[in-house]
Write a protein that holds these residues in place. Structure first.
Motif, mmCIF file in Angstrom:
data_model
loop_
_atom_site.group_PDB
_atom_site.id
_atom_site.type_symbol
_atom_site.label_atom_id
_atom_site.label_comp_id
_atom_site.label_asym_id
_atom_site.label_seq_id
_atom_site.Cartn_x
_atom_site.Cartn_y
_atom_site.Cartn_z
ATOM 1 N N GLU A 82 0.822 -1.212 0.000
ATOM 2 C CA GLU A 82 0.000 0.000 0.000
ATOM 3 C C GLU A 82 0.854 1.260 0.000
ATOM 4 O OE1 GLU A 82 -2.911 -0.307 3.133
ATOM 5 O OE2 GLU A 82 -3.706 -2.198 2.347
ATOM 6 N N VAL A 86 0.285 4.386 -3.348
ATOM 7 C CA VAL A 86 -0.424 5.657 -3.136
ATOM 8 C C VAL A 86 -0.334 6.556 -4.364
ATOM 9 C CG1 VAL A 86 -0.445 7.806 -1.813
ATOM 10 C CG2 VAL A 86 -0.253 5.616 -0.622
ATOM 11 N N PHE A 121 -5.605 3.996 3.758
ATOM 12 C CA PHE A 121 -5.100 3.922 2.392
ATOM 13 C C PHE A 121 -5.894 4.834 1.466
ATOM 14 C CE2 PHE A 121 -4.845 1.527 -1.757
ATOM 15 C CZ PHE A 121 -3.560 1.957 -2.054
#
Length: 209
Positions: A82, A86, A121
């Motif tokens: 994750e 981004v 996230f």
């Protein structure tokens, strides 16, 4: 195809519809290939976002030299995944908005433990997307989007991504509407972020290229 018309000659790179998983192949006898999965439009936008971020050296390596941990990741592995997703997903979101296409956050871990922290996230992706649109001297905080220009992007956005965004907006007739579209779509993609506001300055660099 917009991508190939824009980057085919100057960058010696072509976008290719693949039959299997996405892949990046550096230039050899022929041009480099950004291969997207199964003809899916969203996959094409996502793979283009990775290519836009990759630096000159990484574009000489297969899959940009990254080791990919497949679906079924542990929580620790998913956190690492994750972190590097981004910026690509923020760009993919902007590309989708420019095409008037529905974007979905992807944690890509259906066989594992899912997202490490889905709300965090989504918030980080939203913060990065707004940072790409914000003026360099703007305070893109909880007050909203009022300082973001209707055209032009923040200097942090990769040059090839900015060029592709402009091409998409011209083709799909979405010029001048990207900021408003992001503001509205944030309520769906990252509802908690949209509700409490954001501070793009809290977004750390998550991918070194």
């Amino acid at each position: 195809m917009l991508f190939n018309g824009l980057f085919g000659q100057p960058c010696q790179t072509t976008l290719v519809r693949g039959d299997n998983e996405p892949e990046y192949l550096p230039a050899g006898p022929g041009p480099a290939q950004v291969i997207f999965a199964h003809g899916y439009f969203s996959s094409a936008l996502h793979e283009i976002s990775h290519w836009c971020i990759a630096g000159e050296y990484r574009r000489t390596l297969q899959d940009y030299g990254y080791w990919y941990c497949p679906d079924g990741r542990s929580r620790v592995q998913q956190c690492a995944f994750e972190q590097v997703e981004v910026k690509p997903q923020a760009l993919e979101w902007l590309f989708a908005l420019a095409c008037d296409w529905r974007f979905h956050i992807s944690v890509d871990n259906l066989a594992g433990q899912g997202a490490a922290d889905p709300q965090l996230f989504a918030r980080r992706v939203a913060c990065q997307a707004i940072a790409y649109l914000a003026q360099d001297d703007s305070d893109a905080g909880a007050g909203g989007f009022k300082n973001i220009p209707l055209s032009g992007f923040n200097s942090s956005i990769p040059c090839r991504a900015a060029d592709f965004l402009h091409a998409l907006m011209r083709f799909y007739g979405t010029e001048g509407s990207l900021t408003e579209a992001l503001q509205k779509d944030a309520r769906r993609v990252a509802p908690l972020w949209a509700a409490v506001g954001s501070d793009s300055r809290n977004t750390k660099d998550t991918e070194t290229v």
